[in-house]
Design a protein around this motif. Structure first.
Motif, PDB file in Angstrom:
ATOM      1  N   THR A 203       9.197  -0.226  -6.948  1.00  0.00           N
ATOM      2  CA  THR A 203       8.345   0.135  -5.821  1.00  0.00           C
ATOM      3  C   THR A 203       7.348   1.242  -6.157  1.00  0.00           C
ATOM      4  N   ALA A 204       7.258   1.622  -7.412  1.00  0.00           N
ATOM      5  CA  ALA A 204       6.259   2.621  -7.810  1.00  0.00           C
ATOM      6  C   ALA A 204       4.879   1.969  -7.854  1.00  0.00           C
ATOM      7  N   SER A 205       3.845   2.788  -7.738  1.00  0.00           N
ATOM      8  CA  SER A 205       2.478   2.276  -7.847  1.00  0.00           C
ATOM      9  C   SER A 205       2.329   1.497  -9.150  1.00  0.00           C
ATOM     10  N   VAL A 259      -1.187  -4.589  -2.862  1.00  0.00           N
ATOM     11  CA  VAL A 259      -0.305  -4.888  -3.996  1.00  0.00           C
ATOM     12  C   VAL A 259      -0.420  -3.876  -5.126  1.00  0.00           C
ATOM     13  N   THR A 260      -1.360  -2.919  -5.026  1.00  0.00           N
ATOM     14  CA  THR A 260      -1.321  -1.808  -5.982  1.00  0.00           C
ATOM     15  C   THR A 260      -0.083  -0.945  -5.737  1.00  0.00           C
ATOM     16  N   LEU A 261       0.479  -1.065  -4.521  1.00  0.00           N
ATOM     17  CA  LEU A 261       1.611  -0.252  -4.070  1.00  0.00           C
ATOM     18  C   LEU A 261       1.280   1.235  -4.024  1.00  0.00           C
ATOM     19  N   SER A 262      -0.009   1.556  -4.090  1.00  0.00           N
ATOM     20  CA  SER A 262      -0.463   2.935  -3.921  1.00  0.00           C
ATOM     21  C   SER A 262      -0.865   3.103  -2.463  1.00  0.00           C
ATOM     22  N   ARG A 263      -0.099   3.885  -1.727  1.00  0.00           N
ATOM     23  CA  ARG A 263      -0.243   3.928  -0.276  1.00  0.00           C
ATOM     24  C   ARG A 263      -1.439   4.744   0.211  1.00  0.00           C
ATOM     25  N   GLY A 264      -1.866   5.719  -0.578  1.00  0.00           N
ATOM     26  CA  GLY A 264      -2.890   6.638  -0.106  1.00  0.00           C
ATOM     27  C   GLY A 264      -4.169   5.965   0.338  1.00  0.00           C
ATOM     28  N   ILE A 317       8.893  -6.262  -1.883  1.00  0.00           N
ATOM     29  CA  ILE A 317       8.766  -4.903  -2.425  1.00  0.00           C
ATOM     30  C   ILE A 317       7.763  -4.078  -1.606  1.00  0.00           C
ATOM     31  N   LEU A 318       6.768  -4.750  -1.054  1.00  0.00           N
ATOM     32  CA  LEU A 318       5.749  -4.047  -0.278  1.00  0.00           C
ATOM     33  C   LEU A 318       6.370  -3.268   0.885  1.00  0.00           C
ATOM     34  N   GLU A 319       7.241  -3.933   1.671  1.00  0.00           N
ATOM     35  CA  GLU A 319       7.877  -3.238   2.793  1.00  0.00           C
ATOM     36  C   GLU A 319       8.724  -2.066   2.306  1.00  0.00           C
ATOM     37  N   LYS A 320       9.433  -2.263   1.203  1.00  0.00           N
ATOM     38  CA  LYS A 320      10.274  -1.185   0.670  1.00  0.00           C
ATOM     39  C   LYS A 320       9.413   0.004   0.231  1.00  0.00           C
ATOM     40  N   ARG A 321       8.264  -0.292  -0.334  1.00  0.00           N
ATOM     41  CA  ARG A 321       7.362   0.787  -0.747  1.00  0.00           C
ATOM     42  C   ARG A 321       6.931   1.614   0.462  1.00  0.00           C
ATOM     43  N   TYR A 322       6.541   0.941   1.545  1.00  0.00           N
ATOM     44  CA  TYR A 322       6.060   1.668   2.713  1.00  0.00           C
ATOM     45  C   TYR A 322       7.194   2.276   3.536  1.00  0.00           C
TER      46      TYR A 322
END
Length: 465
Positions: A203-205, A259-264, A317-322
């Motif tokens: 779940t990391a960027s 999908v970058t998993l970078s939330r900012g 994984i997207l939901e887990k990241r957020y």
């Protein structure tokens, strides 16, 4: 607001050739991905073209082309970095400074720009301090350039843009110009990484879904594209075809941002879009509110669909990241991914050196000595305090309150709060690694004008005659 949303209102090249320019940039994205040297050619053509236009157009059109050139290179910055297209890493910031200086030479600056002269002067002491404190492990010139190129970009851009008169249609063109290189980058990302599920392992960027480049910067630029496309969807999509066309583009750009998993970058985009919609709704008549609500419904459906597709493609994984979880669904302790620790470290640097701070790049040196590695700041506010000391407080007061003071006497820029929010949110998760926050901040300072109804002008002329 009704005249802003008037479906019969036309505006020059980014309206008449909009679809063609988008398609052309999809082709450019394919070329960038498939031909190794093409990115450098693309970069050269873009920079030469905008310098030529700014240097040769009629004086009354210079400001338009200065802003077009800056908007384009700002939006293309991550693409040129990830494909090694630029001359050097920080080129986009210097190019923005160059175009703005050309504009200043031609147009001058407003008498209301003096706070930004003071802002630029207040950056100088950090250079003097750094000259006395930076160790042998740091190249003085490159360290200063890395630390201050972003703030100087903001300062020069603000100097030029303060109270600069620009029509609302001109502002829409500037926003639209940013879409084109982001479409090219999105195309490249789809070709670089066609299968998201195959490369995500946690779940990391993800660098793999970000073109092999920094996910934070890629997410930020894609988030800027999301905002620009939403503005285009509401303000300049008079036909069903254009609305659908822009929603498809928005979905594609949003997917790659997610999908970058970078939330900012994504969270910032959502914030500025919500602010934009609130302003538009509040300033609209009852008749236009009904139309806007229908558009918001279609936008919401597109956003929900994009999220579901992104979630499926990432295997959940997207939901887990957020939710700030790891790949196994366990909660992580630090939602800031280390940024809170960096902020605390920099605030301690401010407390230890409250007068003039530790100097430009001083916190990187401090971390090298304490941690054995160089770690750059992710937060511009804490960096300003640590590296500029009490002068950093004055700098922050100028940056935050001067636009608000200007706004109190000029409320015509419908994107003012979105621009300011983009700057503030971005510098809190990505500092000023890219030119975008500085340039977008400056756009909030423009003096936006609205053209009168042509038919009304003709009627008045006939009556006067």
């Amino acid at each position: 607001m009704a005249k802003i949303l008037d479906k019969n209102k036309k505006y020059r090249f980014t309206n008449d050739a909009y679809v063609a320019l988008v398609v052309a940039h999809i082709v450019l994205g394919i070329f960038v991905n498939q031909i190794a040297a093409f990115s450098k050619l693309y970069f050269i053509i873009v920079t030469v073209f905008f310098v030529y236009k700014v240097s040769t157009v009629a004086k009354h059109r210079i400001k338009n082309w200065v802003l077009f050139g800056c908007a384009y290179i700002v939006a293309a910055e991550a693409l040129f970095r990830m494909t090694d297209g630029g001359i050097f890493y920080e080129f986009s910031k210097y190019f923005v400074i160059l175009l703005m200086l050309l504009g200043i030479a031609a147009d001058g600056v407003s008498s209301r720009s003096y706070p930004y002269f003071l802002y630029l002067i207040l950056l100088i002491p950090s250079i003097i301090v750094a000259s006395q404190t930076l160790g042998a492990n740091f190249n003085f010139r490159t360290s200063i350039a890395f630390a201050l190129s972003g703030p100087v970009t903001l300062g020069v851009a603000a100097l030029y843009c303060v109270d600069k008169r620009l029509t609302f249609d001109g502002l829409m063109q500037v926003v639209t110009v940013m879409i084109f290189p982001i479409v090219a980058m999105t195309t490249h990302l789809f070709l670089y990484n066609p299968s998201v599920r195959d490369v995500l392992v946690g779940t990391a960027s993800s660098f793999a879904t970000s073109g092999g480049f920094g996910p934070n910067q890629v997410s930020t630029i894609l988030g800027l594209g999301m905002f620009a496309l939403v503005v285009r969807f509401f303000m300049k999509s008079p036909t069903i075809f254009l609305k659908v066309f822009n929603l498809i583009l928005l979905s594609a750009v949003s997917f790659r941002a997610l999908v970058t998993l970078s939330r900012g970058g994504v969270v910032t985009a959502v914030l500025v879009i919500l602010i934009f919609l609130m302003v538009v709704v509040m300033q609209s008549s009852y008749k236009w509110k009904a139309r806007i609500r229908n558009s918001i419904l279609f936008l919401s459906l597109a956003v929900a669909t994009t999220w579901l597709v992104s979630s499926y493609e990432t295997g959940g994984i997207l939901e887990k990241r957020y939710k700030n979880q790891d790949a196994l669904g366990r909660d992580k302790e630090d939602i800031s991914t280390g940024r809170a620790e960096l902020f605390a470290d920099e605030f301690q640097g401010f407390k230890d050196n409250p007068a003039l701070g530790v100097g430009a790049s001083g916190m990187k040196q401090s971390r090298l000595e304490e941690m054995g590695r160089i770690v750059a700041s992710h937060n511009e506010i804490s960096r300003l305090l640590a590296e500029h000391g009490s002068l950093g407080i004055v700098i922050l007061l100028i940056l935050i309150f001067n636009p608000l003071i200007y706004r109190s006497s000029n409320r015509r820029n419908v994107l003012f709060y979105s621009f300011l929010a983009f700057w503030f949110a971005t510098i809190n998760h990505s500092a000023m690694r890219i030119a975008a926050p500085g340039f977008i901040y400056a756009l909030a300072l423009l003096n936006i004008t609205y053209e009168k109804n042509p038919s009304r002008r003709k009627q008045l002329k006939r009556e006067a005659g």
